[in-house]
Motif scaffolding. Structure first.
Motif: not given
Length: 53
Positions: A5-8, A10-12, A14-15
């Motif tokens: 969840d944390r990676k998702l 951070l990915f969102v 960053l996007g």
């Protein structure tokens, strides 16, 4: 919050940050390069005769 969840998140995030940076850059470039006034109708200085066959 799990690692996935944390990676998702951070990915969102960053996007969105990249999109915000791109839009900011485009608006900055557009504000520095104003569009020229272009008349819709062309005013001719010489009278043009219609082409006859």
């Amino acid at each position: 919050m799990t690692t996935g969840d944390r990676k998702l998140f951070l990915f969102v995030a960053l996007g969105f940050a990249l999109l915000l940076g791109a839009w900011s850059t485009l608006f900055t470039i557009a504000s520095r390069n104003r569009m020229a006034d272009v008349p819709l109708a062309h005013k001719t200085t010489t009278s043009r005769q219609p082409h006859s066959p």
